[in-house]
Design an enzyme around this catalytic site. Structure first.
Site, PDB file in Angstrom:
ATOM      1  N   ARG A   1       4.678 -12.232  10.257  1.00 35.49           N
ATOM      2  CA  ARG A   1       5.476 -11.097   9.808  1.00 35.49           C
ATOM      3  C   ARG A   1       6.811 -11.042  10.545  1.00 35.49           C
ATOM      4  O   ARG A   1       6.943 -11.514  11.665  1.00 35.49           O
ATOM      5  CB  ARG A   1       4.715  -9.775   9.930  1.00 35.49           C
ATOM      6  CG  ARG A   1       4.257  -9.396  11.315  1.00 35.49           C
ATOM      7  CD  ARG A   1       3.661  -7.975  11.322  1.00 35.49           C
ATOM      8  NE  ARG A   1       2.646  -7.757  10.309  1.00 35.49           N
ATOM      9  CZ  ARG A   1       2.557  -6.651   9.545  1.00 35.49           C
ATOM     10  NH1 ARG A   1       3.417  -5.688   9.666  1.00 35.49           N
ATOM     11  NH2 ARG A   1       1.606  -6.526   8.684  1.00 35.49           N
TER      12      ARG A   1
ATOM     13  N   GLU B   1       0.872  -1.174   0.000  1.00 33.26           N
ATOM     14  CA  GLU B   1       0.000   0.000   0.000  1.00 33.26           C
ATOM     15  C   GLU B   1       0.913   1.229   0.000  1.00 33.26           C
ATOM     16  O   GLU B   1       1.800   1.334   0.850  1.00 33.26           O
ATOM     17  CB  GLU B   1      -0.892   0.004   1.245  1.00 33.26           C
ATOM     18  CG  GLU B   1      -1.814   1.200   1.223  1.00 33.26           C
ATOM     19  CD  GLU B   1      -2.746   1.309   2.434  1.00 33.26           C
ATOM     20  OE1 GLU B   1      -2.702   0.437   3.319  1.00 33.26           O
ATOM     21  OE2 GLU B   1      -3.497   2.296   2.477  1.00 33.26           O
TER      22      GLU B   1
ATOM     23  N   LYS C   1       4.431   0.966   9.620  1.00 32.88           N
ATOM     24  CA  LYS C   1       4.483   2.241   8.907  1.00 32.88           C
ATOM     25  C   LYS C   1       3.909   3.377   9.752  1.00 32.88           C
ATOM     26  O   LYS C   1       4.378   4.502   9.677  1.00 32.88           O
ATOM     27  CB  LYS C   1       3.726   2.123   7.579  1.00 32.88           C
ATOM     28  CG  LYS C   1       4.586   1.493   6.492  1.00 32.88           C
ATOM     29  CD  LYS C   1       3.884   1.486   5.156  1.00 32.88           C
ATOM     30  CE  LYS C   1       2.980   0.289   5.034  1.00 32.88           C
ATOM     31  NZ  LYS C   1       2.424   0.105   3.688  1.00 32.88           N
TER      32      LYS C   1
HETATM   33  P1  ATP Z   1       2.750  -2.065   8.082  1.00 28.76           P
HETATM   34  O1  ATP Z   1       2.118  -2.728   9.246  1.00 28.76           O
HETATM   35  O2  ATP Z   1       4.217  -1.883   8.199  1.00 28.76           O
HETATM   36  O3  ATP Z   1       2.055  -0.817   7.653  1.00 28.76           O
HETATM   37  P2  ATP Z   1       1.368  -3.390   5.989  1.00 28.76           P
HETATM   38  O4  ATP Z   1       1.069  -4.834   5.931  1.00 28.76           O
HETATM   39  O5  ATP Z   1       0.223  -2.546   6.327  1.00 28.76           O
HETATM   40  O6  ATP Z   1       2.609  -3.126   6.906  1.00 28.76           O
HETATM   41  P3  ATP Z   1       1.567  -3.263   3.168  1.00 28.76           P
HETATM   42  O7  ATP Z   1       2.030  -2.164   2.292  1.00 28.76           O
HETATM   43  O8  ATP Z   1       0.150  -3.646   3.108  1.00 28.76           O
HETATM   44  O9  ATP Z   1       1.966  -2.850   4.632  1.00 28.76           O
HETATM   45  O10 ATP Z   1       2.479  -4.540   2.969  1.00 28.76           O
HETATM   46  C1  ATP Z   1       2.765  -5.104   1.729  1.00 28.76           C
HETATM   47  C2  ATP Z   1       3.095  -6.542   1.921  1.00 28.76           C
HETATM   48  O11 ATP Z   1       4.203  -6.697   2.800  1.00 28.76           O
HETATM   49  C3  ATP Z   1       1.940  -7.301   2.525  1.00 28.76           C
HETATM   50  O12 ATP Z   1       1.776  -8.520   1.834  1.00 28.76           O
HETATM   51  C4  ATP Z   1       2.360  -7.531   3.945  1.00 28.76           C
HETATM   52  O13 ATP Z   1       1.811  -8.706   4.440  1.00 28.76           O
HETATM   53  C5  ATP Z   1       3.888  -7.608   3.826  1.00 28.76           C
HETATM   54  N1  ATP Z   1       4.519  -7.180   5.076  1.00 28.76           N
HETATM   55  C6  ATP Z   1       4.300  -6.032   5.746  1.00 28.76           C
HETATM   56  N2  ATP Z   1       5.017  -6.001   6.884  1.00 28.76           N
HETATM   57  C7  ATP Z   1       5.710  -7.162   6.934  1.00 28.76           C
HETATM   58  C8  ATP Z   1       6.625  -7.731   7.864  1.00 28.76           C
HETATM   59  N3  ATP Z   1       6.971  -7.097   8.985  1.00 28.76           N
HETATM   60  N4  ATP Z   1       7.141  -8.948   7.580  1.00 28.76           N
HETATM   61  C9  ATP Z   1       6.804  -9.600   6.458  1.00 28.76           C
HETATM   62  N5  ATP Z   1       5.947  -9.121   5.562  1.00 28.76           N
HETATM   63  C10 ATP Z   1       5.398  -7.917   5.773  1.00 28.76           C
HETATM   64 MG    MG Z   2      -1.442  -3.919   4.691  1.00 29.43          MG
END
Ligand code: ATP
Ligand code: MG
Length: 564
Positions: free
Chosen positions: A254, A29, A264
């Site tokens: 994760r 995102e 983020k």
């Molecule tokens: P955050 O919690 O940091 O905002 P998010 O999942 O909301 O992370 P996205 O941009 O949606 O951020 O993430 C893109 C991809 O990266 C998704 O498939 C998510 O599952 C994966 N991802 C995000 N954070 C991690 C992590 N700490 N370890 C492994 N994969 C991750």
């Molecule tokens: Mg997400």
């Protein structure tokens, strides 16, 4: 790569599911910069595609214009590319599918599986129930399809204000899984979108957009993190009811890393509250921060592989990341001599104006890196820590009356210590043995230490930025009472200016990496000017992780007896 996900894929291949095709995607995102956790998801998705001869798409999940920006889109593209992955012409955006998604929603309305709800946000929350109580059906739930079609069209046309109406899937208000209690599919967001501008006033929710985007792209394995496990029934419900190609969602835990935060929402606070200089501050766990810190793509990829993929939540020690960059830089970084905390040395018996160019090895781990010439002269700088006037027993470096080797140069002996009026040492007087040129004595006598040095009149002055962990504790988010920012390390950046560096680095470019011998690995920072280089310390030379690993492999320190 072998993990529980590749096992699932292997099973699918054996069963003939998806006709043996493996197609993944990385779906960020664009509401912030990528961090080391995302790097793991990138390595996993692109890595699996590579391993199975399949494809991996880069798809932006850009369904919330209130939080998403072009800056983030650009940064994410740069970071994934920098990690070494390629998506050919498969750069996609969920917003590419807004028309298609709208049509799918209309289909669900037509078959009586979606409805326009005019309850307020608060009411929807109230009606949803709890884990112990079933939800209550909305009074708008049983509207006839054509009324829903008309109202949904009205939502699209801007006939409602934000919050006045949503489109919901009609599933089951008493489901044990709250995600299935008539989840919202569309809401009104009256904010221009970075890509579609003002075309849309309604935006699909993540859950409605994601699976359908996967399906449209022919993704076979939709890999996501564990918090989506409870969403999988909904992911499946949409695909089954819309009756389109059905990818398999698979969840993994994760990545968490000690001494930092990887959300983020928290990273954005570090930036906005000026705890760091930006998303690419070298103390940030972002990919752009790590890049500026001097990390290499291969170190990050190796770290991801080493950290592994699991179904179980865990925390990976930050030392593991440092271990991998050390491994990489040890092989690839050229060595140079630099003095961070200088002590002047005058070689009394060295001719005043003489300068010798002494051959120095660029990288003992890589013969192809060749050699360079380092200028030697009468006045040098050595590291202040390399001298003690009254050394304890185990200090083998320079001391009064003691002989040491200057790397690639000569043996020198300290003959006198010069102090200022406060008793502070300002200079050492030494003598050199001309017969030891190159650093070996013809009579075979030995010295116990080899010091690095820089010729004072040839030295470049530069700035060094010494980084430590951004947080003082292993788990800055763990304290329920305290905000994570309270654990920020006040000494996470120490600036040393000037430092003295051998002149061979004069034409170094931003991003060039070096080992300052006996000190640490450094990278040239983008703040460098034509007059002055700025070096970021990537990582020190000492390998705490190797020590830690040895300890855990063999905690007693005793030799283990082998069993049969
Ligand atoms: P955050 O919690 O940091 O905002 P998010 O999942 O909301 O992370 P996205 O941009 O949606 O951020 O993430 C893109 C991809 O990266 C998704 O498939 C998510 O599952 C994966 N991802 C995000 N954070 C991690 C992590 N700490 N370890 C492994 N994969 C991750
Ligand atoms: Mg997400």
């Amino acid at each position: 790569m072998r993990n529980f996900i590749t096992e699932i894929i292997d099973e699918h291949k054996n069963d003939g599911r998806f006709n043996g095709v493996v197609h993944t995607r990385f779906p960020p995102e664009p509401n912030g910069y990528l961090h080391i956790g995302h790097a793991q998801a990138i390595c996993l998705n692109f890595g699996i595609a590579e391993q199975y001869g399949g494809l991996c798409n880069l798809r932006f999940d850009d369904t919330n214009p209130a939080k998403e920006e072009q800056e983030y889109i650009d940064a994410i593209i740069e970071d994934v590319r920098w990690l070494g992955y390629d998506w050919d012409d498969r750069l996609f955006f969920a917003s590419d599918y807004f028309d298609a998604l709208y049509e799918m929603a209309v289909d669900l309305i037509r078959i009586g599986k979606a409805y326009v709800d005019e309850l307020s946000q608060d009411e929807i929350r109230e009606y949803r129930g709890t884990l112990n109580e079933p939800g209550v059906e909305s009074p708008y739930r049983d509207r006839p399809a054509d009324e829903n079609l008309r109202l949904f069209e009205k939502m699209r046309a801007g006939g409602f204000k934000e919050g006045e109406a949503v489109l919901r899937a009609k599933i089951d208000m008493s489901s044990g899984n709250i995600n299935l209690r008539d989840p919202v599919m569309y809401r009104i967001v009256d904010v221009p979108h970075p890509r579609t501008g003002k075309t849309w006033k309604i935006y699909p929710m993540y859950d409605f957009a994601h699976g359908q985007s996967d399906s449209i792209e022919g993704v076979t394995h939709s890999i996501c993190t564990l918090e989506y496990e409870d969403h999988r029934p909904l992911y499946d419900w949409y695909l089954d009811n819309i009756e389109i190609f059905h990818p398999q969602q698979i969840e993994f835990a994760r990545l968490n890393v000690s001494h930092t935060v990887l959300s983020k929402r928290k990273l954005i606070r570090l930036v906005q509250e000026n705890h760091v200089t930006g998303w690419d501050d070298p103390r940030m766990p972002t990919i752009s921060g790590l890049r500026r810190r001097g990390y290499t793509p291969s170190a990050i990829r190796n770290f991801s592989e080493d950290a592994g993929i699991s179904k179980v939540k865990g925390v990976v020690d930050l030392h593991k990341l440092e271990y991998h960059i050390r491994q990489d830089l040890n092989k690839s970084a050229n060595r140079v001599m630099a003095v961070l905390n200088p002590l002047k040395v005058v070689i009394e018996n060295y001719p005043d104006d003489q300068v010798e160019a002494l051959e120095a090895i660029n990288n003992p781990e890589d013969e192809a890196a060749g050699t360079r010439m380092a200028p030697f002269s009468k006045v040098l700088y050595i590291e202040r820590d390399d001298f003690m006037e009254d050394p304890p027993r185990k200090f083998f470096r320079l001391a009064p009356g003691r002989e040491v080797r200057l790397r690639y140069a000569y043996f020198i002996t300290c003959t006198d210590v010069v102090k200022d009026e406060n008793g502070h040492i300002v200079e050492l007087r030494c003598r050199y043995d001309p017969a030891t040129r190159g650093g070996a004595a013809p009579d075979g006598r030995r010295v116990k230490a080899t010091l690095h040095w820089v010729s004072a009149r040839h030295a470049l002055t530069a700035e060094a930025r010494l980084y430590e962990n951004l947080f003082t504790v292993e788990a800055p988010e763990a304290d329920a009472e305290k905000d994570f920012t309270e654990f920020i390390n006040p000494d996470s950046l120490k600036i040393v200016d000037p430092i003295y560096v051998e002149p061979s680095v004069k034409s170094a470019a931003v991003g060039d990496r070096f080992q300052f011998e006996r000190l640490a690995y450094f990278v040239v920072d983008q703040d460098s000017t034509s007059d002055k280089l700025v070096f970021n310390r990537t990582v020190t030379l000492r390998d705490q992780w190797a020590k830690l690993r040895k300890k855990t492999a063999n905690p007693s320190g005793k030799k283990r007896r082998r069993r049969n």
